[in-house]
Scaffold this motif. Structure first.
Motif, short mmCIF file in Angstrom:
data_model
loop_
_atom_site.label_atom_id
_atom_site.label_comp_id
_atom_site.label_asym_id
_atom_site.label_seq_id
_atom_site.Cartn_x
_atom_site.Cartn_y
_atom_site.Cartn_z
N PRO A 38 0.65 -1.19 0.22
CA PRO A 38 -0.44 0.20 -0.05
C PRO A 38 0.71 1.18 0.06
O PRO A 38 1.38 1.59 0.71
CB PRO A 38 -0.95 -0.28 1.55
CG PRO A 38 -1.03 -1.46 1.41
CD PRO A 38 0.57 -1.75 1.20
N VAL A 39 0.26 2.31 -0.78
CA VAL A 39 0.56 3.37 -1.36
C VAL A 39 1.42 4.10 0.47
O VAL A 39 2.75 4.77 0.92
CB VAL A 39 0.35 4.57 -1.84
CG1 VAL A 39 0.92 5.85 -1.17
CG2 VAL A 39 -0.01 4.45 -2.90
N ALA A 40 0.64 3.97 2.14
CA ALA A 40 1.25 4.88 3.02
C ALA A 40 1.78 3.83 3.74
O ALA A 40 2.39 4.33 4.76
CB ALA A 40 -0.07 4.20 3.91
N MET A 41 2.25 2.79 3.40
CA MET A 41 2.78 1.77 4.42
C MET A 41 4.19 2.74 3.48
O MET A 41 5.75 2.34 4.05
CB MET A 41 3.30 0.08 3.26
CG MET A 41 4.06 -0.64 3.94
SD MET A 41 3.49 -2.51 3.67
CE MET A 41 5.25 -3.06 3.91
N GLY A 195 2.23 6.23 8.37
CA GLY A 195 2.25 5.02 9.88
C GLY A 195 1.12 4.87 10.65
O GLY A 195 0.12 4.22 11.50
N VAL A 196 -0.09 5.50 10.33
CA VAL A 196 -2.06 5.87 10.83
C VAL A 196 -2.85 4.29 10.21
O VAL A 196 -3.38 3.79 11.96
CB VAL A 196 -2.52 6.64 10.64
CG1 VAL A 196 -3.59 7.31 11.60
CG2 VAL A 196 -2.11 8.80 11.98
N THR A 197 -2.65 4.48 9.42
CA THR A 197 -2.81 2.96 8.43
C THR A 197 -2.50 2.02 8.88
O THR A 197 -2.52 1.32 8.63
CB THR A 197 -2.57 3.66 7.19
OG1 THR A 197 -1.91 4.29 6.55
CG2 THR A 197 -3.57 5.19 6.88
N LEU A 198 -1.05 2.22 9.56
CA LEU A 198 -0.20 0.54 9.40
C LEU A 198 -0.85 -0.58 9.74
O LEU A 198 -0.76 -1.30 9.15
CB LEU A 198 1.41 1.10 9.71
CG LEU A 198 2.65 1.63 9.38
CD1 LEU A 198 3.31 1.59 9.85
CD2 LEU A 198 2.88 1.30 7.99
N TRP A 200 -3.66 -1.15 9.79
CA TRP A 200 -4.99 -2.02 8.75
C TRP A 200 -4.02 -1.96 7.25
O TRP A 200 -4.46 -2.57 6.34
CB TRP A 200 -5.24 -1.02 7.83
CG TRP A 200 -7.02 -0.39 10.15
CD1 TRP A 200 -8.05 -1.30 9.90
CD2 TRP A 200 -6.76 0.69 10.45
NE1 TRP A 200 -8.15 -0.94 10.93
CE2 TRP A 200 -7.74 0.56 11.91
CE3 TRP A 200 -5.47 1.73 9.84
CZ2 TRP A 200 -7.45 1.32 12.11
CZ3 TRP A 200 -5.66 2.80 11.57
CH2 TRP A 200 -6.71 2.42 12.63
N THR A 201 -2.32 -1.71 6.97
CA THR A 201 -2.30 -1.67 5.43
C THR A 201 -1.23 -2.02 5.67
O THR A 201 -0.79 -3.20 4.23
CB THR A 201 -2.53 -0.18 5.24
OG1 THR A 201 -1.32 0.26 5.62
CG2 THR A 201 -3.08 -0.09 5.18
N TRP A 202 -0.36 -2.78 6.78
CA TRP A 202 1.14 -3.26 7.26
C TRP A 202 0.92 -5.36 6.93
O TRP A 202 -0.13 -5.67 6.69
CB TRP A 202 1.22 -3.51 8.36
CG TRP A 202 2.72 -3.90 8.50
CD1 TRP A 202 2.58 -5.75 8.74
CD2 TRP A 202 3.88 -4.10 8.51
NE1 TRP A 202 3.80 -6.09 9.59
CE2 TRP A 202 4.66 -5.07 8.34
CE3 TRP A 202 3.92 -2.82 8.17
CZ2 TRP A 202 6.16 -4.74 8.59
CZ3 TRP A 202 5.72 -2.75 7.61
CH2 TRP A 202 6.99 -3.89 8.29
N GLU A 203 2.19 -5.24 5.31
CA GLU A 203 2.08 -6.27 4.78
C GLU A 203 3.70 -6.95 5.18
O GLU A 203 4.71 -5.42 5.00
CB GLU A 203 1.51 -6.18 3.34
CG GLU A 203 0.03 -5.67 3.47
CD GLU A 203 0.00 -5.82 1.50
OE1 GLU A 203 1.12 -6.39 0.78
OE2 GLU A 203 -1.77 -5.51 1.21
N ALA A 204 4.75 -7.57 5.74
CA ALA A 204 5.16 -8.20 6.51
C ALA A 204 6.32 -8.06 4.52
O ALA A 204 6.12 -9.41 4.15
CB ALA A 204 5.46 -8.83 7.10
N PRO A 205 7.39 -7.45 4.67
CA PRO A 205 7.78 -7.52 3.16
C PRO A 205 8.41 -8.91 3.76
O PRO A 205 9.31 -8.98 4.92
CB PRO A 205 8.59 -6.65 3.16
CG PRO A 205 8.66 -5.65 4.49
CD PRO A 205 7.90 -5.99 5.13
N GLY A 206 9.80 -9.59 2.37
CA GLY A 206 10.21 -10.22 2.40
C GLY A 206 11.64 -9.61 2.11
O GLY A 206 11.89 -8.55 3.12
N TRP A 207 12.33 -10.67 2.43
CA TRP A 207 13.57 -9.98 2.73
C TRP A 207 14.45 -8.20 1.53
O TRP A 207 15.10 -7.50 1.92
CB TRP A 207 15.18 -10.70 3.31
CG TRP A 207 15.26 -11.37 1.86
CD1 TRP A 207 14.96 -12.74 1.66
CD2 TRP A 207 16.43 -11.02 0.52
NE1 TRP A 207 15.41 -13.41 0.30
CE2 TRP A 207 16.55 -12.07 -0.11
CE3 TRP A 207 17.34 -10.72 0.26
CZ2 TRP A 207 16.91 -12.08 -1.69
CZ3 TRP A 207 17.70 -9.57 -0.54
CH2 TRP A 207 17.75 -11.77 -1.50
#
Length: 300
Positions: A38-41, A195-198, A200-207
């Motif tokens: 997501p853009v916010a992330m 960070g306010v949206t994290l 709801w929008t956080w997607e753990a990235p790979g390395w």
């Protein structure tokens, strides 16, 4: 007026070329990452890495010296403008070729010229107004550059260019503030807003994704540093035209990474935008030289 030494001028040009290369790389990374995140992330993580790079300088100067500012509402407005501008750019490149969005954003000097009259009360003569009109004709041509119905992403890119230009105007008003204060505030603002949206929008990235997110923040900061150094070493009239090399890099990256070739439409639009922007830079510098040499106001 004392001319800049030839060595400094060459270094200034190289710094500008390097800075715009890094900015284009940063934009390409954003286009790559926005497909999966997501853009916010992107805003939050990019700003966090940028702030980590700035941390030693902030520590050396002191938190109070960097963040205790006058005209706080205007600083907050500038941070909001610059953050929304980045969000618009990342969203637009998710739907359009990088070169298309970069070309639309190159209309910013034209918008700044118009806003400088409305907001700052600066005088702009008919020649520069004609250049602004020609440049916006180029923007209209580029608005649907790929031949598909991509009106909304194109309009979002144009909105981003307008918001970026408003940020430039606010930066002119706040020019007494240090560069570290302006950049640090921008990084903190981007981290907080994204960070306010994290939750709801956080997607753990790979390395690899984590590495690219870090590189996103570092290349943006390095690009800013090189561009600022360029303007310290050489006159703006000499180095500003080299900003347009970003469009060339964007076309090359589109071809190599995404296999997207530029169209005749974007070529015509880019020529109008670049030509009008160069004329505005030329005209402003000519006026400054005339005033400095004669001590009288020349007709803009």
């Amino acid at each position: 007026m004392t001319a800049a030494p030839a060595t400094d001028t060459r270094r200034g040009i190289l710094m500008m070329l390097g800075g715009m290369t890094l900015f284009t790389l940063n934009d390409a990374l954003g286009k790559w990452l926005v497909a999966d995140h997501p853009v916010a992330m992107l805003l939050a993580v990019r700003s966090l890495f940028g702030l980590a790079v700035l941390a030693p300088m902030i520590w050396r100067e002191g938190l109070a010296a960097v963040f205790a500012v006058d005209r706080l509402p205007l600083h907050i407005l500038r941070v909001l403008l610059m953050t929304v501008d980045v969000a618009c750019f990342y969203w637009a490149v998710g739907y359009l070729p990088l070169a298309d969005v970069m070309t639309i954003y190159m209309s910013a000097p034209l918008i700044v010229t118009a806003l400088s009259v409305l907001v700052l009360g600066e005088s702009v003569g008919w020649r520069r107004w004609v250049a602004v009109a020609v440049g916006f004709a180029g923007v209209v041509i580029v608005l649907n550059p790929t031949g598909r119905f991509d009106l909304w992403p194109s309009l979002v890119a144009l909105l981003g260019a307008f918001i970026f230009s408003c940020g430039v105007i606010s930066t002119r008003i706040l020019r007494s503030a240090s560069s570290l204060t302006l950049v640090a505030n921008q990084m903190v603002g981007g981290m907080l807003i994204g960070g306010v949206t994290l939750p709801w929008t956080w997607e753990a990235p790979g390395w690899l994704g984590f590495f690219l997110l870090g590189l996103l923040g570092i290349t943006a900061l390095a690009g800013h540093a090189m561009m600022n150094r360029s303007l310290q070493l050489s006159p703006a009239a000499v180095v500003v035209p080299f900003q347009y090399v970003a469009i060339l890099w964007a076309v090359i990256l589109d071809l190599i990474v995404w296999g997207t070739a530029p169209t005749a439409r974007i070529g015509v639009g880019a020529a109008l935008i670049i030509g009008s922007g160069l004329f505005i830079v030329y005209r402003e510098q000519r006026l400054k030289r005339g005033v400095a040499a004669e001590g009288v106001a020349e007709v803009p």
